[in-house]
Scaffold this motif. Structure first.
Motif, PDB file in Angstrom:
ATOM      1  N   PRO A  21     -36.386 -16.884  -5.624  1.00 59.96           N
ATOM      2  CA  PRO A  21     -35.303 -16.561  -6.603  1.00 59.96           C
ATOM      3  C   PRO A  21     -35.201 -15.121  -7.172  1.00 59.96           C
ATOM      4  CG  PRO A  21     -37.248 -18.007  -7.393  1.00 59.96           C
ATOM      5  CD  PRO A  21     -37.260 -17.674  -5.988  1.00 59.96           C
ATOM      6  N   GLN A  22     -36.208 -14.452  -6.959  1.00 67.72           N
ATOM      7  CA  GLN A  22     -36.131 -12.967  -7.206  1.00 67.72           C
ATOM      8  C   GLN A  22     -35.526 -12.201  -6.204  1.00 67.72           C
ATOM      9  OE1 GLN A  22     -39.035 -14.708  -6.138  1.00 67.72           O
ATOM     10  NE2 GLN A  22     -40.098 -13.402  -4.612  1.00 67.72           N
ATOM     11  N   LEU A  23     -34.821 -12.495  -4.987  1.00 65.01           N
ATOM     12  CA  LEU A  23     -34.082 -11.823  -4.310  1.00 65.01           C
ATOM     13  C   LEU A  23     -33.017 -11.679  -4.931  1.00 65.01           C
ATOM     14  CD1 LEU A  23     -35.541 -12.731  -0.809  1.00 65.01           C
ATOM     15  CD2 LEU A  23     -36.010 -10.907  -2.164  1.00 65.01           C
ATOM     16  N   ASN A  24     -31.965 -10.928  -3.849  1.00 67.77           N
ATOM     17  CA  ASN A  24     -30.566 -10.806  -4.121  1.00 67.77           C
ATOM     18  C   ASN A  24     -29.696 -11.980  -4.250  1.00 67.77           C
ATOM     19  OD1 ASN A  24     -27.897  -9.787  -3.887  1.00 67.77           O
ATOM     20  ND2 ASN A  24     -28.449  -8.330  -2.527  1.00 67.77           N
ATOM     21  N   ASP A  25     -29.001 -12.089  -5.658  1.00 69.99           N
ATOM     22  CA  ASP A  25     -28.127 -12.985  -5.980  1.00 69.99           C
ATOM     23  C   ASP A  25     -26.834 -13.040  -5.033  1.00 69.99           C
ATOM     24  OD1 ASP A  25     -29.595 -14.132  -8.018  1.00 69.99           O
ATOM     25  OD2 ASP A  25     -28.428 -13.197  -9.441  1.00 69.99           O
ATOM     26  N   GLU A  26     -26.526 -11.896  -4.455  1.00 69.50           N
ATOM     27  CA  GLU A  26     -25.302 -11.858  -3.541  1.00 69.50           C
ATOM     28  C   GLU A  26     -25.429 -12.454  -2.176  1.00 69.50           C
ATOM     29  OE1 GLU A  26     -22.672  -8.244  -1.978  1.00 69.50           O
ATOM     30  OE2 GLU A  26     -23.187  -8.115  -4.106  1.00 69.50           O
ATOM     31  N   ASP A  27     -26.765 -12.472  -1.603  1.00 69.16           N
ATOM     32  CA  ASP A  27     -27.082 -12.991  -0.521  1.00 69.16           C
ATOM     33  C   ASP A  27     -27.343 -14.518  -0.506  1.00 69.16           C
ATOM     34  OD1 ASP A  27     -27.418 -10.721   0.722  1.00 69.16           O
ATOM     35  OD2 ASP A  27     -29.351 -10.459   0.546  1.00 69.16           O
ATOM     36  N   PHE A  28     -27.646 -14.998  -1.836  1.00 68.28           N
ATOM     37  CA  PHE A  28     -27.990 -16.360  -2.171  1.00 68.28           C
ATOM     38  C   PHE A  28     -26.483 -16.790  -2.177  1.00 68.28           C
ATOM     39  CE2 PHE A  28     -28.362 -19.840  -5.082  1.00 68.28           C
ATOM     40  CZ  PHE A  28     -29.192 -20.693  -4.489  1.00 68.28           C
ATOM     41  N   GLN A  29     -25.610 -16.254  -2.852  1.00 66.71           N
ATOM     42  CA  GLN A  29     -24.071 -16.701  -2.954  1.00 66.71           C
ATOM     43  C   GLN A  29     -23.171 -16.899  -1.382  1.00 66.71           C
ATOM     44  OE1 GLN A  29     -22.728 -18.236  -5.711  1.00 66.71           O
ATOM     45  NE2 GLN A  29     -24.658 -17.793  -6.697  1.00 66.71           N
ATOM     46  N   PHE A  30     -23.950 -16.001  -0.724  1.00 68.25           N
ATOM     47  CA  PHE A  30     -23.271 -16.015   0.722  1.00 68.25           C
ATOM     48  C   PHE A  30     -23.708 -17.436   1.168  1.00 68.25           C
ATOM     49  CE2 PHE A  30     -24.074 -15.296   5.127  1.00 68.25           C
ATOM     50  CZ  PHE A  30     -22.670 -15.021   5.525  1.00 68.25           C
ATOM     51  N   LEU A  31     -24.996 -17.810   1.146  1.00 69.83           N
ATOM     52  CA  LEU A  31     -25.629 -19.019   1.840  1.00 69.83           C
ATOM     53  C   LEU A  31     -24.827 -20.118   1.044  1.00 69.83           C
ATOM     54  CD1 LEU A  31     -29.519 -18.137   1.488  1.00 69.83           C
ATOM     55  CD2 LEU A  31     -27.922 -18.336   3.614  1.00 69.83           C
ATOM     56  N   ILE A  32     -24.345 -20.198  -0.367  1.00 70.94           N
ATOM     57  CA  ILE A  32     -23.899 -21.270  -0.639  1.00 70.94           C
ATOM     58  C   ILE A  32     -22.467 -21.333  -0.157  1.00 70.94           C
ATOM     59  CG2 ILE A  32     -22.926 -22.082  -3.026  1.00 70.94           C
ATOM     60  CD1 ILE A  32     -25.763 -22.265  -2.892  1.00 70.94           C
ATOM     61  N   ARG A  33     -21.796 -20.020  -0.097  1.00 72.00           N
ATOM     62  CA  ARG A  33     -20.443 -20.236   0.466  1.00 72.00           C
ATOM     63  C   ARG A  33     -20.232 -20.646   1.919  1.00 72.00           C
ATOM     64  NH1 ARG A  33     -20.122 -15.192  -2.492  1.00 72.00           N
ATOM     65  NH2 ARG A  33     -20.333 -14.368  -0.307  1.00 72.00           N
ATOM     66  N   LYS A  34     -21.528 -20.296   2.460  1.00 72.10           N
ATOM     67  CA  LYS A  34     -21.348 -20.591   4.275  1.00 72.10           C
ATOM     68  C   LYS A  34     -21.643 -22.067   4.092  1.00 72.10           C
ATOM     69  CE  LYS A  34     -25.074 -19.362   7.072  1.00 72.10           C
ATOM     70  NZ  LYS A  34     -25.832 -18.579   7.913  1.00 72.10           N
ATOM     71  N   ALA A  35     -22.506 -22.784   3.481  1.00 72.90           N
ATOM     72  CA  ALA A  35     -22.826 -24.165   3.367  1.00 72.90           C
ATOM     73  C   ALA A  35     -21.506 -25.018   2.804  1.00 72.90           C
ATOM     74  CB  ALA A  35     -23.723 -24.549   2.215  1.00 72.90           C
ATOM     75  N   ILE A  36     -20.701 -24.310   1.817  1.00 73.43           N
ATOM     76  CA  ILE A  36     -19.671 -25.170   1.594  1.00 73.43           C
ATOM     77  C   ILE A  36     -18.476 -24.857   2.737  1.00 73.43           C
ATOM     78  CG2 ILE A  36     -17.417 -24.858  -0.006  1.00 73.43           C
ATOM     79  CD1 ILE A  36     -19.339 -24.035  -2.119  1.00 73.43           C
ATOM     80  N   TYR A  37     -18.468 -23.815   3.476  1.00 65.76           N
ATOM     81  CA  TYR A  37     -17.429 -23.592   4.577  1.00 65.76           C
ATOM     82  C   TYR A  37     -17.871 -24.810   5.472  1.00 65.76           C
ATOM     83  CZ  TYR A  37     -15.116 -21.435   8.353  1.00 65.76           C
ATOM     84  OH  TYR A  37     -14.663 -21.480   9.657  1.00 65.76           O
TER      85      TYR A  37
END
Length: 54
Positions: A21-37
């Motif tokens: 949770p302390q890492l980059n939110d942008e990278d986490f959001q990328f993983l979320i978008r990738k899973a949705i895709y």
């Protein structure tokens, strides 16, 4: 192709769960978008395969 996408989705889901949770939110959001895709592609393939069965 569908099986590969299911595998990629599972790997991405594991990355999301393990993401610190302390890492980059942008990278986490990328993983979320990738899973949705991946999920959308799997759903589309399923619809196309089901349409062929009809």
């Amino acid at each position: 192709m569908r099986d590969r996408l299911v595998n990629f989705l599972a790997i991405t889901q594991e990355q999301i769960i393990a993401y610190p949770p302390q890492l980059n939110d942008e990278d986490f959001q990328f993983l979320i978008r990738k899973a949705i895709y991946y999920q959308e592609l799997i759903d589309r393939i399923d619809r196309q395969l089901n349409a062929l069965d009809d």
